[in-house]
Design a protein around this motif. Structure first.
Motif, mmCIF file in Angstrom:
data_model
loop_
_atom_site.group_PDB
_atom_site.id
_atom_site.type_symbol
_atom_site.label_atom_id
_atom_site.label_comp_id
_atom_site.label_asym_id
_atom_site.label_seq_id
_atom_site.Cartn_x
_atom_site.Cartn_y
_atom_site.Cartn_z
ATOM 1 N N ILE A 36 30.283 38.538 41.218
ATOM 2 C CA ILE A 36 31.564 38.258 40.577
ATOM 3 C C ILE A 36 31.597 36.814 40.068
ATOM 4 O O ILE A 36 32.076 36.547 38.972
ATOM 5 C CB ILE A 36 32.749 38.506 41.551
ATOM 6 N N GLY A 37 31.070 35.902 40.863
ATOM 7 C CA GLY A 37 31.049 34.497 40.484
ATOM 8 C C GLY A 37 30.311 34.258 39.175
ATOM 9 O O GLY A 37 30.682 33.389 38.384
ATOM 10 N N HIS A 38 29.273 35.058 38.933
ATOM 11 C CA HIS A 38 28.507 34.950 37.692
ATOM 12 C C HIS A 38 29.417 35.152 36.470
ATOM 13 O O HIS A 38 29.225 34.520 35.436
ATOM 14 C CB HIS A 38 27.371 35.973 37.698
ATOM 15 N N TYR A 39 30.398 36.010 36.616
ATOM 16 C CA TYR A 39 31.282 36.321 35.497
ATOM 17 C C TYR A 39 32.507 35.418 35.400
ATOM 18 O O TYR A 39 33.139 35.358 34.356
ATOM 19 C CB TYR A 39 31.739 37.783 35.571
ATOM 20 N N VAL A 40 32.869 34.739 36.470
ATOM 21 C CA VAL A 40 34.096 33.939 36.432
ATOM 22 C C VAL A 40 33.872 32.429 36.501
ATOM 23 O O VAL A 40 34.751 31.669 36.124
ATOM 24 C CB VAL A 40 35.094 34.355 37.541
ATOM 25 N N VAL A 41 32.711 31.991 36.957
ATOM 26 C CA VAL A 41 32.454 30.549 37.047
ATOM 27 C C VAL A 41 32.410 29.971 35.634
ATOM 28 O O VAL A 41 31.806 30.526 34.740
ATOM 29 C CB VAL A 41 31.127 30.268 37.786
ATOM 30 N N GLY A 42 33.095 28.860 35.454
ATOM 31 C CA GLY A 42 33.110 28.209 34.154
ATOM 32 C C GLY A 42 34.193 28.732 33.228
ATOM 33 O O GLY A 42 34.387 28.213 32.146
ATOM 34 N N ARG A 43 34.895 29.753 33.628
ATOM 35 C CA ARG A 43 35.998 30.274 32.834
ATOM 36 C C ARG A 43 37.301 29.760 33.421
ATOM 37 O O ARG A 43 37.415 29.556 34.608
ATOM 38 C CB ARG A 43 35.983 31.791 32.838
ATOM 39 N N TYR A 44 38.270 29.615 32.546
ATOM 40 C CA TYR A 44 39.560 29.144 33.037
ATOM 41 C C TYR A 44 40.258 30.250 33.809
ATOM 42 O O TYR A 44 40.305 31.405 33.377
ATOM 43 C CB TYR A 44 40.471 28.704 31.893
ATOM 44 N N MET A 45 40.776 29.904 34.937
ATOM 45 C CA MET A 45 41.678 30.788 35.679
ATOM 46 C C MET A 45 42.518 29.902 36.584
ATOM 47 O O MET A 45 42.080 28.832 36.994
ATOM 48 C CB MET A 45 40.934 31.867 36.466
ATOM 49 N N SER A 46 43.696 30.394 36.864
ATOM 50 C CA SER A 46 44.581 29.607 37.717
ATOM 51 C C SER A 46 44.031 29.573 39.137
ATOM 52 O O SER A 46 43.255 30.436 39.546
ATOM 53 C CB SER A 46 45.986 30.213 37.727
ATOM 54 N N ILE A 47 44.449 28.581 39.874
ATOM 55 C CA ILE A 47 44.020 28.468 41.268
ATOM 56 C C ILE A 47 44.505 29.673 42.074
ATOM 57 O O ILE A 47 43.830 30.131 42.993
ATOM 58 C CB ILE A 47 44.477 27.133 41.886
ATOM 59 N N HIS A 48 45.634 30.229 41.680
ATOM 60 C CA HIS A 48 46.183 31.395 42.382
ATOM 61 C C HIS A 48 45.302 32.626 42.165
ATOM 62 O O HIS A 48 45.038 33.375 43.111
ATOM 63 C CB HIS A 48 47.615 31.682 41.920
ATOM 64 N N LEU A 49 44.860 32.825 40.924
ATOM 65 C CA LEU A 49 43.988 33.968 40.632
ATOM 66 C C LEU A 49 42.650 33.805 41.344
ATOM 67 O O LEU A 49 42.117 34.752 41.913
ATOM 68 C CB LEU A 49 43.780 34.112 39.128
ATOM 69 N N ARG A 50 42.114 32.600 41.344
ATOM 70 C CA ARG A 50 40.839 32.341 42.029
ATOM 71 C C ARG A 50 40.971 32.627 43.533
ATOM 72 O O ARG A 50 40.112 33.256 44.143
ATOM 73 C CB ARG A 50 40.394 30.896 41.803
#
Length: 131
Positions: A30-44
């Motif tokens: 999952i980290g491969h797809y979300v690292v470096g992309r913007y997301m709120s701290i709540h979603l993370r």
């Protein structure tokens, strides 16, 4: 299969390790797809929590598949243990919002216990050990 086999501490600790490994693998995928992309701290935070919860079910499932005989309580106890260890580590954090509490251990450990138990039952069914 003999359903009255004794509880195995060895399989409980193997389960503990499998929960950590499954969370690392899930986080890596999952980290491969979300690292470096913007997301709120709540979603993370929510994604991290969901990955943690899913790892308990998947870890229990793996133990259900690979363990000899029927092992459903060992992964459940291992999941509870992993929550307790994680929360004990909060004793060493400098953050006031991350604090140890018996309530957190009981609630978090109970949820992890149930998820691992459910995963182990599903794994045992797939392995043909339970009906």
């Amino acid at each position: 299969m003999n359903q009255n086999q004794p509880f195995s501490k060895q399989w409980m600790f193997i389960s503990f390790a499998i929960f950590i490994i499954s969370e690392i693998i899930l986080g890596g995928i999952i980290g491969h797809y979300v690292v470096g992309r913007y997301m709120s701290i709540h979603l993370r935070f929510m994604l991290q929590g969901l990955l943690n919860l899913i790892s308990y079910f998947i870890g229990g499932f793996i133990i259900g598949l690979i363990s000899p005989g029927i092992r459903i309580y060992e992964p459940a106890a291992g999941a509870f243990l992993s929550v307790a260890v994680m929360l004990l580590l909060t004793l060493f954090t400098p953050f006031s919002f991350l604090h140890f509490s018996l309530t957190k251990v009981l609630i978090g450990g109970g949820i992890a216990f149930f998820l691992a138990l459910s995963g182990a039952k599903a794994g045992e069914k797939l392995a043909g050990n339970m009906h």
